[in-house]
Write an enzyme that holds these catalytic residues in place. Structure first.
Site, short mmCIF file in Angstrom:
data_model
loop_
_atom_site.label_atom_id
_atom_site.label_comp_id
_atom_site.label_asym_id
_atom_site.label_seq_id
_atom_site.Cartn_x
_atom_site.Cartn_y
_atom_site.Cartn_z
N SER A 142 0.85 -1.19 0.00
CA SER A 142 0.00 0.00 0.00
C SER A 142 0.88 1.24 0.00
O SER A 142 1.93 1.27 0.66
CB SER A 142 -0.90 0.01 1.24
OG SER A 142 -1.51 1.27 1.41
N TYR A 158 -2.72 -0.78 10.13
CA TYR A 158 -2.71 -1.26 8.74
C TYR A 158 -1.37 -0.96 8.07
O TYR A 158 -0.74 -1.86 7.49
CB TYR A 158 -3.85 -0.58 7.98
CG TYR A 158 -3.91 -0.92 6.51
CD1 TYR A 158 -4.53 -2.08 6.06
CD2 TYR A 158 -3.34 -0.06 5.55
CE1 TYR A 158 -4.58 -2.39 4.70
CE2 TYR A 158 -3.39 -0.37 4.19
CZ TYR A 158 -4.01 -1.52 3.78
OH TYR A 158 -4.05 -1.82 2.44
#
Length: 257
Positions: A142, A158
């Protein structure tokens, strides 16, 4: 025929990668967890491209399932492709969501850890003996975990797992280089996938007001689509990227520039 294992191939980026690999002539083994209908859609899409695919259920957050999955891979390689090994591995299973630091529970932290870092780590360890020498791995990370990425609130857990994935991928590239296996990472920016919502709602479709905001923060002026990332994954796996390893490629359309 080359064969790819796409973990998390029932929707979004994994599905797009599976279909793009089929377009390039590869057979595909896809996994799904809670979306069997999506896995069927992936297999059908691959077959429309003239390719061959099978789907198996696998919960990446449950390492005890990995040995049985390995045996499924061994069996289907022999039966469908007359192979003992496969060529490409894509680790794209995951889930998104945000929680402010003070609201992150151990349960949520551990879920992120199991699915986003521990799962890919030990699943790859389980499967890499079946990966052919000279093969390739792409892990989906990400842009939130990039040093140059946007430090948005609510992503401490995350992004920490995705950052761990990035470091592991680089170290793994060094270890597997002796077998000629390349390991790279792609870091998507905001992309129209199911991962945009941790509760399983179909992503940004549930929050249309967010789309123009994100598009305005993206140099190329739109939200990313799964196919934008899928084609990058397929390219990194392919022979045209034979001299690329240990790299993290941001695939975000210039998000945050």
């Amino acid at each position: 025929m080359r064969v790819a294992v796409v973990v998390g191939g029932s929707s979004g980026i994994g599905q797009a990668a599976a279909v793009e690999l089929a377009r390039r002539g590869a057979g595909v083994i896809v996994t799904y967890s809670g979306n069997p209908a999506g896995a069927k859609d992936t297999v059908a899409a691959v077959e429309r491209e003239g390719g061959t695919a099978v789907a198996f259920r696998l919960d990446v957050g449950r390492t005890e399932e990995f040995p049985a999955f390995r045996e499924q891979v061994v069996s289907v390689l022999r039966e469908k492709w007359q192979r003992e090994t496969f060529d490409y591995l894509v680790n794209s299973a995951g889930f998104g969501g945000m929680a402010m630091f003070e609201d992150v529970t151990e349960e949520l932290f551990d879920r992120f850890l199991r699915v986003l870092l521990k799962g890919p780590y030990f699943l790859t360890q389980t499967l890499v003996p079946l990966l052919t020498d000279g093969g390739a791995i792409v892990n989906v990370s990400s842009s939130s975990a990039l040093p140059t990425g946007s430090a948005d609130v609510g992503y401490t857990a995350y992004a920490a797992m995705k950052g761990g994935l990035n470091v592991w991928s680089r170290m793994l590239a060094k270890e597997l280089a002796v077998r000629g296996i390349r390991v790279n990472t792609v870091s998507p920016g905001p992309t129209r996938t199911r991962l945009a919502d941790a509760d399983g709602v179909v992503g940004f479709d549930a929050y249309p007001e967010v789309i123009p905001i994100l598009a305005g923060q993206t140099a190329l002026g739109r939200l990313g689509e799964p196919g934008d990332v899928g084609v990058a994954i397929a390219a990194l796996l392919g022979d045209e990227s034979r001299w690329i390893t240990a790299q993290n490629v941001e695939v975000s359309g210039g998000f945050g520039l």
